[in-house]
Scaffold this active site. Structure first.
Site, PDB file in Angstrom:
ATOM      1  N   LYS A   1     -12.978   3.369  -1.276  1.00  0.00           N
ATOM      2  CA  LYS A   1     -13.124   2.002  -1.789  1.00  0.00           C
ATOM      3  C   LYS A   1     -14.419   1.943  -2.599  1.00  0.00           C
ATOM      4  O   LYS A   1     -15.473   2.397  -2.132  1.00  0.00           O
ATOM      5  CB  LYS A   1     -13.191   0.993  -0.646  1.00  0.00           C
ATOM      6  CG  LYS A   1     -12.127   1.202   0.433  1.00  0.00           C
ATOM      7  CD  LYS A   1     -10.723   0.901  -0.056  1.00  0.00           C
ATOM      8  CE  LYS A   1      -9.682   1.300   0.985  1.00  0.00           C
ATOM      9  NZ  LYS A   1      -8.318   1.222   0.527  1.00  0.00           N
TER      10      LYS A   1
ATOM     11  N   PRO B   1      -1.117  -2.528   8.107  1.00  0.00           N
ATOM     12  CA  PRO B   1       0.120  -2.836   8.837  1.00  0.00           C
ATOM     13  C   PRO B   1       1.166  -1.715   8.832  1.00  0.00           C
ATOM     14  O   PRO B   1       2.178  -1.831   9.512  1.00  0.00           O
ATOM     15  CB  PRO B   1       0.657  -4.068   8.113  1.00  0.00           C
ATOM     16  CG  PRO B   1       0.122  -3.959   6.722  1.00  0.00           C
ATOM     17  CD  PRO B   1      -1.210  -3.281   6.836  1.00  0.00           C
TER      18      PRO B   1
ATOM     19  N   ASP C   1      -5.145   2.611  14.469  1.00  0.00           N
ATOM     20  CA  ASP C   1      -5.694   1.335  13.980  1.00  0.00           C
ATOM     21  C   ASP C   1      -5.715   0.349  15.144  1.00  0.00           C
ATOM     22  O   ASP C   1      -4.769   0.320  15.932  1.00  0.00           O
ATOM     23  CB  ASP C   1      -4.817   0.772  12.840  1.00  0.00           C
ATOM     24  CG  ASP C   1      -5.579  -0.198  11.946  1.00  0.00           C
ATOM     25  OD1 ASP C   1      -6.190  -1.150  12.480  1.00  0.00           O
ATOM     26  OD2 ASP C   1      -5.565  -0.008  10.719  1.00  0.00           O
TER      27      ASP C   1
ATOM     28  N   SER D   1       0.822  -1.215   0.000  1.00  0.00           N
ATOM     29  CA  SER D   1       0.000   0.000   0.000  1.00  0.00           C
ATOM     30  C   SER D   1       0.852   1.259   0.000  1.00  0.00           C
ATOM     31  O   SER D   1       0.390   2.324  -0.407  1.00  0.00           O
ATOM     32  CB  SER D   1      -0.874   0.061   1.256  1.00  0.00           C
ATOM     33  OG  SER D   1      -1.862  -0.895   1.203  1.00  0.00           O
TER      34      SER D   1
HETATM   35  C1  LIG Z   1      -6.394  -1.232   3.689  1.00  0.00           C
HETATM   36  S1  LIG Z   1      -5.888  -1.357   5.349  1.00  0.00           S
HETATM   37  C2  LIG Z   1      -4.763  -0.043   5.499  1.00  0.00           C
HETATM   38  C3  LIG Z   1      -3.433  -0.315   4.913  1.00  0.00           C
HETATM   39  C4  LIG Z   1      -2.433   0.768   5.254  1.00  0.00           C
HETATM   40  N1  LIG Z   1      -2.756   2.023   4.588  1.00  0.00           N
HETATM   41  C5  LIG Z   1      -1.019   0.397   4.878  1.00  0.00           C
HETATM   42  O1  LIG Z   1      -0.419   1.111   4.084  1.00  0.00           O
HETATM   43  O2  LIG Z   1      -0.492  -0.589   5.399  1.00  0.00           O
HETATM   44  C6  LIG Z   1      -7.271  -0.786   6.193  1.00  0.00           C
HETATM   45  C7  LIG Z   1      -7.076  -0.675   7.692  1.00  0.00           C
HETATM   46  O3  LIG Z   1      -8.156   0.110   8.210  1.00  0.00           O
HETATM   47  C8  LIG Z   1      -8.391  -0.320   9.524  1.00  0.00           C
HETATM   48  N2  LIG Z   1      -9.700   0.169   9.962  1.00  0.00           N
HETATM   49  C9  LIG Z   1     -10.920  -0.087   9.439  1.00  0.00           C
HETATM   50  N3  LIG Z   1     -11.861   0.569  10.136  1.00  0.00           N
HETATM   51  C10 LIG Z   1     -11.219   1.264  11.102  1.00  0.00           C
HETATM   52  C11 LIG Z   1     -11.637   2.148  12.123  1.00  0.00           C
HETATM   53  N4  LIG Z   1     -12.915   2.446  12.303  1.00  0.00           N
HETATM   54  N5  LIG Z   1     -10.690   2.689  12.919  1.00  0.00           N
HETATM   55  C12 LIG Z   1      -9.380   2.419  12.754  1.00  0.00           C
HETATM   56  N6  LIG Z   1      -8.935   1.584  11.796  1.00  0.00           N
HETATM   57  C13 LIG Z   1      -9.838   1.023  10.981  1.00  0.00           C
HETATM   58  C14 LIG Z   1      -8.271  -1.838   9.447  1.00  0.00           C
HETATM   59  O4  LIG Z   1      -7.977  -2.368  10.724  1.00  0.00           O
HETATM   60  C15 LIG Z   1      -7.129  -2.007   8.455  1.00  0.00           C
HETATM   61  O5  LIG Z   1      -5.912  -2.213   9.117  1.00  0.00           O
END
Ligand SMILES: C[S@@+](CC[C@H](N)C(=O)[O-])C[C@H]1O[C@@H](n2cnc3c(N)ncnc32)[C@H](O)[C@@H]1O
Length: 345
Positions: free
Chosen positions: A294, A211, A229, A177
């Site tokens: 998304k 991550p 997160d 990402s």
């Molecule tokens: C696509 S991943 C992010 C990847 C990240 N940008 C990277 O570069 O590694 C989406 C993340 O959003 C987090 N997430 C989803 N809803 C959330 C919320 N309400 N609060 C905090 N984190 C959230 C998930 O736990 C997940 O780790």
């Protein structure tokens, strides 16, 4: 060989991520002459002007000038060279391109071999010039026997060949990402803005950080990051001195003091993310944001337009001057990246 008739309306050749042809067509509101699903390109007409900057799903915007539909297996150079229109008289670059598909990739060896031959012929006939403001010449091969010939305006197109900004995966980054955010900084910010808006010591909040790819990128730019997160951060960002991991809900968290950047990659409905980011800016928690919307739904263009309209409404109500741009970047999949910045008067 056929040449699009100049008395007919202008024809366009657009590239997009394979599978997004319908979205690309919908956002241009032009008439399709060719727009096969998963082909990665479209031929359109019925629009005298298109603005690359205003198109989200369009990777490249080319004025289509001619087509060679039955290239021989031997000596493709002669018919191709003959098909290049006399105007414009000169080009700043020659880009030989293919669709971003598996079939397209099989042609990459062929176009690499072909490029210097054609370029030499163009140079010898005075058709190439060192002026970067001149149009680029594109020769697009949907397959080995068909070529679409056109030009792009450097002020109204993608600056990367094939409309793809390739980036090297940093070996230390905890997820791929990272490339999405790195590409966003490249695509949305001018060189001046990069100098002004990316400075060591700046503070950023990363919502949905795990991550940790985006957090890693911000840290690599010298920023101090609050990574929000519930999930774990991985690799070097997990215990990096510039990173504060907050296991909190990204929809509730707000920093005590305004930060320089907000980035958000949470997997959520586009409307919810748009409302959240608009509120961060409206309430002064930040003045700049990159965020990912998304789009797994069928009606992607509608969902995107609704989300963007909701942001405009908030900004307009506040009387803010702002920049709002959305692009499906090369590293985006079923998603688009958005840049929102409040411009202080
Ligand atoms: C696509 S991943 C992010 C990847 C990240 N940008 C990277 O570069 O590694 C989406 C993340 O959003 C987090 N997430 C989803 N809803 C959330 C919320 N309400 N609060 C905090 N984190 C959230 C998930 O736990 C997940 O780790």
């Amino acid at each position: 060989m056929s040449t699009p008739n100049s008395t007919k309306s202008q024809q366009w050749l657009l590239y997009c991520r394979p599978g997004f042809e319908r979205d690309c067509l919908q956002e241009t509101q032009a008439s399709p002459l060719e727009a096969s699903v998963n082909s990665g390109f479209l031929i359109l007409q019925g629009k005298p002007r298109l603005h690359y900057d205003q198109l989200t799903f369009t990777r490249q915007l080319i004025t289509l000038l001619a087509e060679v539909s039955e290239l021989p297996d031997r000596d493709r150079l002669t018919p191709l060279f003959a098909a290049i229109p006399d105007t414009p008289a000169q080009f700043s670059a020659l880009w030989l391109e293919t669709p971003d598909t598996n079939d397209g990739k099989t042609l990459s060896g062929f176009i690499k071999r072909f490029q210097p031959l054609l370029e030499e012929k163009l140079r010898a006939s005075g058709r190439m010039a060192e002026d970067p403001s001149l149009p680029r010449l594109h020769i697009f091969f949907p397959d080995k026997n068909r070529a679409l010939i056109g030009t792009s305006d450097p002020r109204n197109s993608n600056t990367a060949a094939m409309g793809i900004l390739r980036m090297k995966m940093p070996y230390e980054a905890p997820s791929r990402s990272v490339l999405k955010l790195a590409e966003a900084f490249e695509v949305f910010l001018s060189e001046d803005e990069k100098i002004q808006w990316i400075r060591p010591g700046m503070r950023a909040v990363d919502l949905g950080a795990a991550p940790g790819g985006w957090t890693w990128h911000l840290v690599s730019l010298g920023m101090q990051v609050e990574a929000v997160d519930n999930g774990p951060l991985k690799g070097v960002v997990a215990d990096h001195p510039s990173v504060k991991h907050l296991r909190l809900d990204g929809f509730r968290y707000r920093p005590k003091h305004a930060v320089d950047w907000l980035v958000c990659d949470m997997i959520e409905q586009p409307g919810r993310v748009a409302a959240l980011v608009a509120d961060w800016i409206a309430s002064g928690s930040t003045s700049r944001a990159f965020f990912n919307l998304k789009l797994p739904m069928k009606k992607r263009v509608e969902a995107l337009n609704e989300a963007l309209a909701s942001i405009r409404e908030v900004m307009d109500k506040k009387g803010f001057k702002y920049r709002l741009k959305a692009k499906q970047l090369y590293h985006d999949r079923e998603e688009v990246t958005v840049f929102l910045a409040r411009i202080k008067r």
